[in-house]
Write a protein that holds these residues in place. Structure first.
Motif, mmCIF file in Angstrom:
data_model
loop_
_atom_site.group_PDB
_atom_site.id
_atom_site.type_symbol
_atom_site.label_atom_id
_atom_site.label_comp_id
_atom_site.label_asym_id
_atom_site.label_seq_id
_atom_site.Cartn_x
_atom_site.Cartn_y
_atom_site.Cartn_z
ATOM 1 N N HIS A 102 0.831 -1.201 0.000
ATOM 2 C CA HIS A 102 0.000 0.000 0.000
ATOM 3 C C HIS A 102 0.871 1.258 0.000
ATOM 4 C CE1 HIS A 102 -3.547 2.408 0.736
ATOM 5 N NE2 HIS A 102 -2.967 2.962 1.779
ATOM 6 N N ARG A 103 1.899 1.280 0.859
ATOM 7 C CA ARG A 103 2.799 2.442 0.910
ATOM 8 C C ARG A 103 3.540 2.629 -0.415
ATOM 9 N NH1 ARG A 103 5.263 0.284 5.508
ATOM 10 N NH2 ARG A 103 3.701 0.271 7.104
ATOM 11 N N SER A 104 3.976 1.523 -0.998
ATOM 12 C CA SER A 104 4.676 1.593 -2.280
ATOM 13 C C SER A 104 3.757 2.152 -3.367
ATOM 14 C CB SER A 104 5.165 0.202 -2.670
ATOM 15 O OG SER A 104 5.722 0.210 -3.950
ATOM 16 N N THR A 105 2.511 1.681 -3.375
ATOM 17 C CA THR A 105 1.534 2.170 -4.352
ATOM 18 C C THR A 105 1.277 3.653 -4.158
ATOM 19 O OG1 THR A 105 0.492 -0.014 -4.393
ATOM 20 C CG2 THR A 105 -0.789 1.825 -5.263
ATOM 21 N N LEU A 106 1.148 4.078 -2.899
ATOM 22 C CA LEU A 106 0.937 5.499 -2.631
ATOM 23 C C LEU A 106 2.126 6.332 -3.089
ATOM 24 C CD1 LEU A 106 -0.762 5.506 0.889
ATOM 25 C CD2 LEU A 106 -1.806 5.848 -1.351
ATOM 26 N N GLY A 107 3.328 5.798 -2.935
ATOM 27 C CA GLY A 107 4.519 6.504 -3.403
ATOM 28 C C GLY A 107 4.508 6.694 -4.912
ATOM 29 N N ILE A 108 4.097 5.666 -5.627
ATOM 30 C CA ILE A 108 4.008 5.756 -7.089
ATOM 31 C C ILE A 108 2.946 6.786 -7.482
ATOM 32 C CG2 ILE A 108 3.333 4.493 -9.179
ATOM 33 C CD1 ILE A 108 4.615 2.003 -7.816
ATOM 34 N N TYR A 109 1.777 6.718 -6.810
ATOM 35 C CA TYR A 109 0.727 7.698 -7.087
ATOM 36 C C TYR A 109 1.207 9.121 -6.800
ATOM 37 C CZ TYR A 109 -2.895 4.070 -7.508
ATOM 38 O OH TYR A 109 -3.654 3.005 -7.903
ATOM 39 N N ALA A 110 1.940 9.300 -5.718
ATOM 40 C CA ALA A 110 2.423 10.634 -5.356
ATOM 41 C C ALA A 110 3.343 11.190 -6.441
ATOM 42 C CB ALA A 110 3.139 10.594 -4.013
ATOM 43 N N SER A 111 4.243 10.353 -6.956
ATOM 44 C CA SER A 111 5.142 10.837 -8.010
ATOM 45 C C SER A 111 4.376 11.166 -9.283
ATOM 46 C CB SER A 111 6.245 9.820 -8.285
ATOM 47 O OG SER A 111 5.725 8.651 -8.872
ATOM 48 N N PHE A 165 1.736 15.254 -13.027
ATOM 49 C CA PHE A 165 0.583 15.461 -13.895
ATOM 50 C C PHE A 165 -0.468 16.393 -13.304
ATOM 51 C CE2 PHE A 165 2.348 11.399 -15.301
ATOM 52 C CZ PHE A 165 2.595 11.701 -16.626
ATOM 53 N N ASN A 166 -1.513 15.861 -12.739
ATOM 54 C CA ASN A 166 -2.703 16.643 -12.433
ATOM 55 C C ASN A 166 -2.910 16.770 -10.921
ATOM 56 O OD1 ASN A 166 -5.202 17.781 -12.349
ATOM 57 N ND2 ASN A 166 -6.191 16.287 -13.674
ATOM 58 N N PRO A 167 -2.975 17.998 -10.400
ATOM 59 C CA PRO A 167 -3.232 18.173 -8.961
ATOM 60 C C PRO A 167 -4.609 17.643 -8.529
ATOM 61 C CG PRO A 167 -2.415 20.210 -9.928
ATOM 62 C CD PRO A 167 -2.683 19.259 -11.051
ATOM 63 N N SER A 168 -5.557 17.611 -9.435
ATOM 64 C CA SER A 168 -6.875 17.070 -9.095
ATOM 65 C C SER A 168 -6.795 15.574 -8.821
ATOM 66 C CB SER A 168 -7.868 17.319 -10.223
ATOM 67 O OG SER A 168 -8.069 18.698 -10.390
ATOM 68 N N LEU A 169 -5.844 14.923 -9.451
ATOM 69 C CA LEU A 169 -5.641 13.500 -9.213
ATOM 70 C C LEU A 169 -5.244 13.260 -7.763
ATOM 71 C CD1 LEU A 169 -5.487 10.650 -10.421
ATOM 72 C CD2 LEU A 169 -3.119 11.135 -11.042
ATOM 73 N N GLN A 170 -4.494 14.187 -7.187
ATOM 74 C CA GLN A 170 -4.092 14.075 -5.782
ATOM 75 C C GLN A 170 -5.324 14.085 -4.882
ATOM 76 O OE1 GLN A 170 -1.387 17.083 -4.449
ATOM 77 N NE2 GLN A 170 -0.949 16.020 -2.540
ATOM 78 N N LYS A 171 -6.277 14.932 -5.188
ATOM 79 C CA LYS A 171 -7.504 14.985 -4.395
ATOM 80 C C LYS A 171 -8.286 13.678 -4.527
ATOM 81 C CE LYS A 171 -8.006 19.969 -4.703
ATOM 82 N NZ LYS A 171 -8.801 21.083 -5.221
ATOM 83 N N LEU A 172 -8.331 13.135 -5.730
ATOM 84 C CA LEU A 172 -9.047 11.886 -5.964
ATOM 85 C C LEU A 172 -8.404 10.725 -5.200
ATOM 86 C CD1 LEU A 172 -11.297 10.394 -7.495
ATOM 87 C CD2 LEU A 172 -9.655 10.060 -9.359
ATOM 88 N N VAL A 173 -7.095 10.629 -5.236
ATOM 89 C CA VAL A 173 -6.388 9.570 -4.523
ATOM 90 C C VAL A 173 -6.545 9.750 -3.024
ATOM 91 C CG1 VAL A 173 -4.117 8.576 -4.038
ATOM 92 C CG2 VAL A 173 -4.774 9.092 -6.386
ATOM 93 N N SER A 174 -6.480 10.969 -2.552
ATOM 94 C CA SER A 174 -6.674 11.243 -1.132
ATOM 95 C C SER A 174 -8.069 10.819 -0.682
ATOM 96 C CB SER A 174 -6.453 12.728 -0.860
ATOM 97 O OG SER A 174 -6.691 13.026 0.485
ATOM 98 N N LEU A 175 -9.056 11.136 -1.498
ATOM 99 C CA LEU A 175 -10.420 10.724 -1.195
ATOM 100 C C LEU A 175 -10.536 9.204 -1.163
ATOM 101 C CD1 LEU A 175 -13.368 11.612 -0.744
ATOM 102 C CD2 LEU A 175 -13.646 11.572 -3.234
ATOM 103 N N GLY A 176 -9.891 8.543 -2.116
ATOM 104 C CA GLY A 176 -9.893 7.078 -2.143
ATOM 105 C C GLY A 176 -9.235 6.486 -0.904
ATOM 106 N N ASN A 177 -8.151 7.097 -0.459
ATOM 107 C CA ASN A 177 -7.470 6.617 0.747
ATOM 108 C C ASN A 177 -8.361 6.782 1.977
ATOM 109 O OD1 ASN A 177 -5.125 5.848 -0.543
ATOM 110 N ND2 ASN A 177 -4.164 7.839 -0.294
ATOM 111 N N ARG A 178 -9.036 7.891 2.067
ATOM 112 C CA ARG A 178 -9.950 8.111 3.191
ATOM 113 C C ARG A 178 -11.105 7.120 3.160
ATOM 114 N NH1 ARG A 178 -10.084 14.560 2.581
ATOM 115 N NH2 ARG A 178 -7.927 14.946 3.218
#
Length: 78
Positions: A10-19, A24-37
């Motif tokens: 999970h941490r490794s996947t989050l690291g890949i998503y963060a990079s 790319f897209n800052p909105s993607l960060q919000k989407l991933v954060s929402l998914g994590n929550r």
């Protein structure tokens, strides 16, 4: 998989998503954060529901062994 392997994956996947989000897209960060929550909330619900049903089972077991519960059950059968 063990709990540690899942957490490490999970941490490794989050690291890949963060990079990817940084590139790319800052909105993607919000989407991933929402998914994590959502995942954290879902895990909390699963743990809580397991504890709830465990407690209900214990209450049922105790009620099964009490005389008053047996009397109620016998009256219902009549």
């Amino acid at each position: 998989m063990s709990g540690q392997n899942i957490d490490q994956l999970h941490r490794s996947t989050l690291g890949i998503y963060a990079s990817l989000m940084d590139q790319f897209n800052p909105s993607l960060q919000k989407l991933v954060s929402l998914g994590n929550r959502y995942m954290q909330a879902f895990q909390a619900i699963a743990i809580t529901s397991e504890a709830y049903f465990s407690i209900l089972a214990k209450i049922g077991e105790q009620a099964f062994h009490t005389m008053s519960s047996r009397l109620i059950g016998q009256q219902e059968a009549i």
